[in-house]
Design an enzyme around this catalytic site. Structure first.
Site, mmCIF file in Angstrom:
data_model
loop_
_atom_site.group_PDB
_atom_site.id
_atom_site.type_symbol
_atom_site.label_atom_id
_atom_site.label_comp_id
_atom_site.label_asym_id
_atom_site.label_seq_id
_atom_site.Cartn_x
_atom_site.Cartn_y
_atom_site.Cartn_z
ATOM 1 N N SER A 192 32.591 46.131 39.328
ATOM 2 C CA SER A 192 33.261 46.817 40.443
ATOM 3 C C SER A 192 32.429 47.810 41.239
ATOM 4 C CB SER A 192 34.500 47.529 39.938
ATOM 5 O OG SER A 192 35.554 46.617 39.873
ATOM 6 N N SER B 179 36.206 46.262 42.486
ATOM 7 C CA SER B 179 37.350 47.032 42.911
ATOM 8 C C SER B 179 36.982 48.309 43.672
ATOM 9 C CB SER B 179 38.206 47.399 41.698
ATOM 10 O OG SER B 179 37.475 48.214 40.820
ATOM 11 N N LYS C 205 36.119 57.369 44.082
ATOM 12 C CA LYS C 205 37.116 56.310 43.872
ATOM 13 C C LYS C 205 38.379 56.907 43.264
ATOM 14 C CE LYS C 205 37.456 51.804 41.522
ATOM 15 N NZ LYS C 205 36.746 50.863 40.628
HETATM 16 N N1 GLN Z 1 36.464 42.124 39.297
HETATM 17 C C1 GLN Z 1 36.560 42.431 37.909
HETATM 18 C C2 GLN Z 1 37.988 42.374 37.468
HETATM 19 O O1 GLN Z 1 38.802 42.052 38.242
HETATM 20 C C3 GLN Z 1 35.920 43.747 37.608
HETATM 21 C C4 GLN Z 1 36.770 44.921 37.863
HETATM 22 C C5 GLN Z 1 36.058 46.220 37.568
HETATM 23 O O2 GLN Z 1 34.861 46.244 37.322
HETATM 24 N N2 GLN Z 1 36.814 47.286 37.552
HETATM 25 O O3 GLN Z 1 38.290 42.635 36.365
#
Ligand code: GLN
Length: 489
Positions: free
Chosen positions: A172, A148, A73
């Site tokens: 994420s 994400s 990532k």
């Molecule tokens: N979807 C969550 C957010 O928008 C988690 C994001 C993540 O785990 N980086 O914060």
């Protein structure tokens, strides 16, 4: 899959160079549609592959992950490689050092295919918030891969990489794994070093694997876990070879579920989750309904504390030290300030104005507000206190062998993957995506998502995942239960 490839490499049935080339040609064919990758690291990959093949030829020993291609990532620093966090502000940023996880994987001989797309600075649940591309779900190209770490999950699901690294601050790794039909593991907070991870919210962030199966996830975790002096929050434990703990019966294992998690669930997803519970019962686990009184505050706690940490962590992106610098001299707000200071202030403002996306700016503003004098006690401090209450509920449920449970089972996501654009109008809807995943981050426990029965959804069969959460540092427990399920499927 990793073990199989490893054995083929050892037996001389394939070479790492062929394998790696093969993945690059798949990427070239498929990624035009999927957009999982932001940067390819072909030279780096081929050099490592060659090294592996030479070692094998000479009869030298190779590690389990050696010569096996994966993706990373784009929030994780890799020396000499562009690292953008999918943000314009880091468009030209070349990481000057390796993150600890990259150092470790390099030492394991892993092959890096490239850096994967994500929501900007990992903020989002759909990978639509990337400044560069929208990644598509390989199961249905009209749909998001989740986020994400959507690029990493799509790369693995779309067969563009054997394994991938993601990061998980509120879900994420697990949510995209659920949407794409693969396995995603968020380790215990502190299990894996965060050194070299572009921080989102430091008290939640963890790096973890996304893979095709449980054994692969366990192998990647074994390679990246362990104490790191450069991350003050990394746990003193060395980690384990997790793949050695997978076999064995789960007879008598106590698995808890929370009634509220299932009650309001979409019928089809609920059905799929109930099948999971039934299967665990057949495997000999004891299924117990449990009550965690404060868990319903997890999402609000997350969406207060996370932006506070975001606002502080992202202050460093001001056009000075990292990434791009913008100075457009269009701003008249600062006219009264002396020219030198004004120039500096304008660089800060312009670099952030043009460099950061809407979602990121929104969170910085929310966090700055919640931390400001007069509001700090009402928001940040109170949320941290509630966070402690949630943690105590879990400590209690994991501590008592009579009344308690060993693991907790929950859906990963309320629905299968949604369509691109479907949840952009209402941010709350997007935030609600995280309802089942954030708790593990709020209290730091390990959690894994693995595929449940796919559901019939708007004319397609779509993947959906379920989660197993365990006690702090009990990665082997959740992996073992996950493996038992996978094997019996
Ligand atoms: N979807 C969550 C957010 O928008 C988690 C994001 C993540 O785990 N980086 O914060």
């Amino acid at each position: 899959m990793i073990k199989e490839l490893h054995e083929k490499l050892l037996a001389g049935k394939i070479t790492s160079e062929k394998l790696t080339q093969n993945y690059f040609s798949k990427i070239k064919k498929k990624d035009e549609k999927i957009s999982a990758f932001l940067t390819l690291t072909e030279d780096l990959a081929m050099a490592q592959a060659k090294k592996t093949d030479e070692k094998i030829k000479k009869g030298e020993e190779i590690g389990i992950l050696e010569g096996i291609p994966g993706a990373v990532k784009d929030v994780i620093c890799m020396k000499g490689v562009r690292t953008t966090a999918a943000s314009k502000i880091l468009d030209n940023y070349i990481a000057p050092y390796d993150a600890t996880v990259i150092q470790k994987l390099k030492a394991s001989g892993a092959v890096f295919l490239g850096k994967t797309n994500c929501d900007e600075f990992a903020m989002g649940s759909s990978t639509e918030k990337s400044a560069y591309a929208i990644t598509k779900n390989p199961a249905d190209l009209q749909r998001v891969p989740g986020g994400s770490s959507g690029g990493s999950a799509a790369a693995v699901a779309g067969d563009e990489a054997v394994w991938a690294l993601g990061s998980d601050t509120g879900g994420s790794i697990r949510q995209p794994a659920s949407f794409c039909g693969v396995v995603g593991l968020k380790p215990t907070y502190g299990r894996v070093s965060r050194y070299g991870l572009l921080s989102m919210a430091s008290s939640f962030d963890q790096i973890g694997p996304i893979a095709k199966n449980i054994e692969d996830a366990a192998i990647i975790l074994s390679e990246i876990a362990g104490q790191d002096k450069r991350d003050a929050t990394s746990a003193r434990s060395a980690g384990k070879r997790y793949e050695k703990y997978l076999e064995g019966s789960i007879q008598g294992l106590k698995i808890g579920f929370i009634k509220e998690h299932f009650e309001n669930l979409n019928k089809k997803v609920k059905n799929s989750m109930e099948n999971v519970l039934k299967k665990y019962a057949r495997l000999g686990a004891e299924i117990k309904e449990i009550n965690l009184p404060h868990i319903r505050y997890s999402l609000p706690v997350y969406y207060i504390v996370m932006p506070c940490e975001v606002s502080s962590n992202l202050a460093r992106f001001d056009g000075m030290k990292y990434g791009m610098r913008i100075f457009d001299q269009q701003d008249s707000d600062l006219e009264k300030i002396n020219p030198e200071e004004r120039k500096l202030r304008e660089i800060y403002l312009d670099s952030r104005r043009y460099g950061l996306g809407e979602e990121v700016k929104k969170r910085i503003m929310l966090g700055t507000y919640a931390l400001s004098s007069g509001y700090y006690e009402a928001y940040y401090l109170r949320a941290q206190k509630v966070r402690e209450l949630i943690k105590r509920d879990f400590e209690k449920i994991f501590a008592s062998s009579q009344k308690g449970v060993d693991l907790i089972l929950a859906p990963t996501t309320p629905t299968p993957a949604f369509k691109i654009g479907e949840k952009n109008a209402n941010p709350i809807e997007m935030y609600l995506e995280d309802i089942f995943t954030v708790t593990a981050n709020v209290i730091g426990i390990p959690a894994i998502s693995l595929p449940a029965d796919p559901v019939d959804w708007e004319g397609k069969k779509l993947p959906v995942g379920f989660q197993l959460m365990g006690k702090w540092f009990n990665e082997e427990g959740i992996l073992r239960a996950a493996y038992a399920y996978e094997k019996s499927s």
